[in-house]
Design a protein around this motif. Structure first.
Motif, PDB file in Angstrom:
ATOM      1  N   UNK A   1       0.992  15.356   5.881  1.00 54.35           N
ATOM      2  CA  UNK A   1       2.596  15.704   6.196  1.00 54.35           C
ATOM      3  C   UNK A   1       3.485  15.011   5.597  1.00 54.35           C
ATOM      4  N   UNK A   2       4.092  15.821   5.066  1.00 58.30           N
ATOM      5  CA  UNK A   2       5.489  15.382   4.668  1.00 58.30           C
ATOM      6  C   UNK A   2       6.339  14.381   5.213  1.00 58.30           C
ATOM      7  N   UNK A   3       6.588  14.703   6.654  1.00 57.52           N
ATOM      8  CA  UNK A   3       7.028  13.932   7.823  1.00 57.52           C
ATOM      9  C   UNK A   3       6.675  12.211   7.717  1.00 57.52           C
ATOM     10  N   UNK A   4       5.412  12.424   8.304  1.00 59.88           N
ATOM     11  CA  UNK A   4       4.682  11.630   8.587  1.00 59.88           C
ATOM     12  C   UNK A   4       4.406  10.884   7.110  1.00 59.88           C
ATOM     13  N   UNK A   5       4.027  10.747   6.215  1.00 65.08           N
ATOM     14  CA  UNK A   5       4.479  10.442   4.920  1.00 65.08           C
ATOM     15  C   UNK A   5       5.563   9.177   5.068  1.00 65.08           C
ATOM     16  N   UNK A   6       6.568   9.326   4.750  1.00 67.16           N
ATOM     17  CA  UNK A   6       8.270   9.502   5.270  1.00 67.16           C
ATOM     18  C   UNK A   6       8.253   7.886   6.585  1.00 67.16           C
ATOM     19  N   UNK A   7       7.395   7.973   7.693  1.00 65.52           N
ATOM     20  CA  UNK A   7       7.434   7.841   8.653  1.00 65.52           C
ATOM     21  C   UNK A   7       6.489   6.162   8.103  1.00 65.52           C
ATOM     22  N   UNK A   8       5.334   6.267   8.041  1.00 64.55           N
ATOM     23  CA  UNK A   8       4.657   5.480   7.237  1.00 64.55           C
ATOM     24  C   UNK A   8       5.239   4.591   6.350  1.00 64.55           C
ATOM     25  N   UNK A   9       5.927   5.373   4.994  1.00 68.73           N
ATOM     26  CA  UNK A   9       6.939   4.355   3.954  1.00 68.73           C
ATOM     27  C   UNK A   9       7.946   3.785   4.970  1.00 68.73           C
ATOM     28  N   UNK A  10       8.354   4.256   6.501  1.00 76.12           N
ATOM     29  CA  UNK A  10       8.933   3.480   7.203  1.00 76.12           C
ATOM     30  C   UNK A  10       8.447   2.114   7.880  1.00 76.12           C
ATOM     31  N   UNK A  11       6.929   2.322   8.036  1.00 75.40           N
ATOM     32  CA  UNK A  11       6.542   1.323   8.683  1.00 75.40           C
ATOM     33  C   UNK A  11       6.258   0.046   8.374  1.00 75.40           C
ATOM     34  N   UNK A  12       6.712   0.689   6.912  1.00 74.61           N
ATOM     35  CA  UNK A  12       5.964  -0.584   5.900  1.00 74.61           C
ATOM     36  C   UNK A  12       7.523  -1.180   5.476  1.00 74.61           C
ATOM     37  N   UNK A  13       8.260  -0.695   5.579  1.00 75.54           N
ATOM     38  CA  UNK A  13       9.720  -1.216   4.852  1.00 75.54           C
ATOM     39  C   UNK A  13      10.439  -1.652   5.700  1.00 75.54           C
ATOM     40  N   UNK A  14       9.618  -2.843   6.390  1.00 74.75           N
ATOM     41  CA  UNK A  14      10.666  -3.731   7.479  1.00 74.75           C
ATOM     42  C   UNK A  14      12.166  -3.409   7.457  1.00 74.75           C
ATOM     43  N   UNK A  15      12.633  -3.925   5.750  1.00 72.62           N
ATOM     44  CA  UNK A  15      13.801  -3.906   5.672  1.00 72.62           C
ATOM     45  C   UNK A  15      14.912  -3.283   5.235  1.00 72.62           C
ATOM     46  N   UNK A  16      13.730  -2.317   5.448  1.00 71.72           N
ATOM     47  CA  UNK A  16      15.219  -0.761   5.026  1.00 71.72           C
ATOM     48  C   UNK A  16      15.649  -0.330   4.042  1.00 71.72           C
ATOM     49  N   UNK A  17      15.480  -1.213   3.278  1.00 74.35           N
ATOM     50  CA  UNK A  17      16.211  -0.751   2.030  1.00 74.35           C
ATOM     51  C   UNK A  17      15.713  -0.100   0.965  1.00 74.35           C
ATOM     52  N   UNK A  18      14.665   0.825   1.122  1.00 74.69           N
ATOM     53  CA  UNK A  18      14.298   2.462   0.690  1.00 74.69           C
ATOM     54  C   UNK A  18      13.059   1.886  -0.453  1.00 74.69           C
TER      55      UNK A  18
END
Length: 212
Positions: A70-87
């Motif tokens: 799921x493209x949306x959830x793949x991105x959201x899981x990435x965001x959940x890992x990326x705590x400092x939001x630096x991409x």
């Protein structure tokens, strides 16, 4: 012991002392080795060439190891890992994220899923967010021309079930209470945690890795 090895041991020591990391020292070291291996063996300790995982590589891992599509959830899981939001996902974010992703306690998994579903990060799952997530999830399995109306009805049913304070959105407390009443509601907007067998397969592969 080389300087590189000493730096690695310092990192392993630091992470192994964290109460919310559900891996032992050896497993942490092997997860770090995997992180490095994904970067072609690049050293994690050279400050001029710090290995960081970009979104595409992380999405490939979720797809290849955990069958998440799921493209949306793949991105959201990435965001959940990326705590400092630096991409990017650095090695500490990799270990912290995998701890929840693979072995998280119930409270940790609840927070992780809520974070994934809260698309705009405002602390609530709104009607619009529910609609977007369900539309993405259901579009693969349905050809119903009236799908939007069906999804809207499903959103309203979900709100009736989970919106405990009746403010038209699901807060974390609403979500947590809903899961206590019905555990199946944890991933009601789509899979954002891996199946147990996928976790086991990944961890088995990690165990086969050599030392960094």
């Amino acid at each position: 012991m080389t300087s590189k090895r000493k730096e690695l041991q310092k990192l392993v020591e630091k992470l192994s002392k964290k109460k919310d990391i559900h891996f032992n020292r050896q497993q942490i070291e092997k997860l770090i080795y995997k992180f490095s291996d994904l970067h072609g063996g690049r050293t994690l300790m050279d400050k001029n060439h710090v290995a960081r995982m970009e979104r595409g590589m992380f999405r490939d891992i979720l797809y290849n190891y955990f069958s998440m599509t799921d493209d949306v959830l793949l991105d959201r899981v990435f965001r959940a890992f990326d705590k400092d939001s630096d991409n990017y996902i650095n090695v500490e974010e990799w270990i912290n994220g995998m701890s929840v992703f693979l072995r998280g306690l119930k409270e940790e998994r609840i927070k992780f899923c809520f974070c994934a579903y809260d698309l705009n990060g405002d602390g609530y799952i709104s009607r619009e967010e529910m609609f977007q997530l369900l539309k993405t999830s259901l579009s693969r399995t349905s050809t119903d021309e009236d799908q939007d109306e069906s999804i809207k009805e499903l959103v309203e049913i979900t709100l009736k079930k989970m919106d405990d304070d009746h403010d038209g959105r699901v807060s974390f407390e609403d979500y947590k209470k809903g899961i206590e009443e019905d555990p199946l509601m944890m991933e009601f907007l789509g899979p954002c945690l891996p199946e147990r067998k996928r976790c086991d397969f990944f961890l088995e592969e990690i165990e086969q890795l050599g030392k960094y």
